[in-house]
Design an enzyme around this catalytic site. Structure first.
Site, mmCIF file in Angstrom:
data_model
loop_
_atom_site.group_PDB
_atom_site.id
_atom_site.type_symbol
_atom_site.label_atom_id
_atom_site.label_comp_id
_atom_site.label_asym_id
_atom_site.label_seq_id
_atom_site.Cartn_x
_atom_site.Cartn_y
_atom_site.Cartn_z
ATOM 1 N N TYR A 165 0.811 -1.207 0.000
ATOM 2 C CA TYR A 165 0.000 0.000 0.000
ATOM 3 C C TYR A 165 0.853 1.270 0.000
ATOM 4 O O TYR A 165 0.372 2.350 -0.344
ATOM 5 C CB TYR A 165 -0.934 0.036 1.209
ATOM 6 C CG TYR A 165 -2.034 -0.997 1.196
ATOM 7 C CD1 TYR A 165 -2.271 -1.787 0.074
ATOM 8 C CD2 TYR A 165 -2.839 -1.194 2.296
ATOM 9 C CE1 TYR A 165 -3.280 -2.736 0.060
ATOM 10 C CE2 TYR A 165 -3.866 -2.137 2.292
ATOM 11 C CZ TYR A 165 -4.070 -2.906 1.170
ATOM 12 O OH TYR A 165 -5.080 -3.855 1.165
ATOM 13 N N LYS A 197 3.426 -15.312 2.704
ATOM 14 C CA LYS A 197 3.395 -16.080 1.458
ATOM 15 C C LYS A 197 4.842 -16.368 1.052
ATOM 16 O O LYS A 197 5.299 -16.063 -0.049
ATOM 17 C CB LYS A 197 2.652 -15.285 0.372
ATOM 18 C CG LYS A 197 2.281 -16.113 -0.872
ATOM 19 C CD LYS A 197 1.343 -17.258 -0.571
ATOM 20 C CE LYS A 197 0.959 -17.981 -1.876
ATOM 21 N NZ LYS A 197 0.213 -19.228 -1.617
ATOM 22 N N ASP A 239 -3.138 -18.069 2.053
ATOM 23 C CA ASP A 239 -4.291 -18.755 1.475
ATOM 24 C C ASP A 239 -4.842 -19.817 2.428
ATOM 25 O O ASP A 239 -6.054 -19.987 2.572
ATOM 26 C CB ASP A 239 -3.954 -19.359 0.104
ATOM 27 C CG ASP A 239 -2.606 -20.044 0.057
ATOM 28 O OD1 ASP A 239 -1.845 -19.953 1.041
ATOM 29 O OD2 ASP A 239 -2.295 -20.672 -0.974
ATOM 30 N N ASP A 284 -5.387 -6.613 5.989
ATOM 31 C CA ASP A 284 -6.585 -5.935 5.526
ATOM 32 C C ASP A 284 -7.646 -6.960 5.131
ATOM 33 O O ASP A 284 -8.823 -6.865 5.512
ATOM 34 C CB ASP A 284 -6.215 -5.054 4.328
ATOM 35 C CG ASP A 284 -7.327 -4.103 3.920
ATOM 36 O OD1 ASP A 284 -8.379 -4.068 4.596
ATOM 37 O OD2 ASP A 284 -7.149 -3.391 2.921
ATOM 38 N N ASP A 300 -11.059 -8.431 7.652
ATOM 39 C CA ASP A 300 -12.435 -8.285 7.178
ATOM 40 C C ASP A 300 -13.138 -9.643 7.141
ATOM 41 O O ASP A 300 -14.331 -9.748 7.470
ATOM 42 C CB ASP A 300 -12.458 -7.650 5.787
ATOM 43 C CG ASP A 300 -12.360 -6.132 5.840
ATOM 44 O OD1 ASP A 300 -12.241 -5.592 6.953
ATOM 45 O OD2 ASP A 300 -12.413 -5.488 4.780
#
Length: 357
Positions: free
Chosen positions: A142, A191, A223, A247, A251
């Protein structure tokens, strides 16, 4: 204890839910002999309307001069047509940066009283779960280099994921210390089978784990973590991860609790000053109708007492008042599910919680 708290009510339901949290904080302060001074400042769309900017300098200065900050929500369709650099949401990145906030704490708790509201099966959630997601807030993709270039198939856009050892260590420290205060279990999500930044993340976390022998540490690919959150959320205590992965996962975790209106958050840096806010948005469709659920903002206020001010008993009192309200069957519209009856308004739920303090 006398403390100065900056209020960023913002847009949509922001003013309603912040007012509810202030009422609860004031009653808690009176009960324990404290004095909280509240000063409002503009942020988001309302700031644009009045000053032309989503984050006026007066707001930044006021937040930096306060002991901590309580935020409602920003944004709404009224400002959707504005350029990206002056949209209300830009103020969130700006205030986090100005306050030096790099750690985001997002609890995801399924209350036993709300078990029926979770989309997960009863045999999965059991008696509920209590997860804390620790998200790195000011690094990663980001905030990395971005732009356009000519690629193999013509013009392409790119965003860069980058993390330094220092950035990983400071978020790692926050996560390990949070785990020590909870169930002493920490899962680091990355990852590392694909990304070089994740390989550095994993290496650094492994080195830090040696300093916390009491914490049961493990790694998990993002994942798999996304799958495990809906397969068996009770396996998690504290999760630490990067900005983008955090993020997404936070959620997801919010949804399996049954209502996003229940979840608080804290953004912290090197100092005790933090930014506390519910994770839901401004809900412009119900703004001004007194239908909002104030609990996430009230619990954000409790997090402020706990993490910024060290007032654990006071925070416990607010959390217990919310628990009692739910156990006694009180529900706002978002918590009704298939229950029959009339939901409480924002004001009515606040009054119930106030009586429980």
């Amino acid at each position: 204890m006398e403390l100065n708290i900056a209020l960023l009510k913002g847009d949509g339901i922001g003013p309603e839910i912040v007012d509810s949290a202030v009422a609860v904080l004031e009653k808690t302060a009176a009960k324990f002999g404290h004095k909280f001074n509240f000063t409002p400042y503009l942020i988001g769309g309302c700031a644009i309307d009045e000053t032309g900017l989503p984050l006026p300098q007066e707001t930044v200065d006021g937040c930096l001069a306060s002991d901590s900050v309580l935020l409602g929500a920003v944004g709404g369709p009224k400002w959707d047509g504005l350029a990206g650099d002056i949209r209300p949401e830009k103020a969130l990145l700006g205030i986090r940066s100005a306050m030096g906030l790099y750690t985001n704490l997002r609890p995801a708790k399924l209350y036993p009283a709300l078990r029926g509201a979770s989309p997960l099966k009863d045999e999965i959630v059991g008696g509920g779960f209590d997860i804390l997601i620790v998200r790195e807030l000011t690094g990663g993709i980001y905030f990395g280099d971005r732009g356009y270039r000519e690629g193999k198939y013509g013009t392409e856009a790119f965003d860069t994921e980058a993390y330094s050892v220092t950035e990983i260590e400071r978020i790692g420290k926050a996560a390990f210390e949070a785990a020590m205060k909870r169930g002493k279990r920490l899962c680091s999500v990355d990852k590392a089978n694909v990304l070089e930044s994740s390989r550095l993340w994993r290496k650094t976390m492994h080195e830090m784990a040696e300093s916390y022998p009491e914490v049961e540490y493990r790694d998990m690919f993002v994942d798999n973590a996304a799958m495990q959150l809906v397969r068996d959320p009770k396996q998690f205590d504290v999760i630490v991860t990067s900005n983008m992965f955090g993020d997404i996962l936070s959620d997801e975790a919010s949804q399996i609790t049954g209502s996003i209106g229940m979840l608080a958050s804290a953004s912290l840096g090197a100092s005790k000053r933090g930014l506390y806010e519910p994770i839901h948005g401004s809900a412009p469709d119900i703004a001004g109708t007194n239908a909002a659920n104030p609990i996430a903002t009230i619990l954000s206020g409790a997090m402020m007492l706990r993490y910024s001010f060290g007032l654990a008993k006071e925070a416990d009192t607010i959390e217990a008042a919310v628990d009692k309200a739910l156990n006694d069957g009180h529900r706002t519209a978002d918590l009704m599910g298939t229950d029959k009856g009339k939901p409480l308004t924002c004001t009515e739920m606040t009054e119930v919680i106030l009586k429980n303090i």
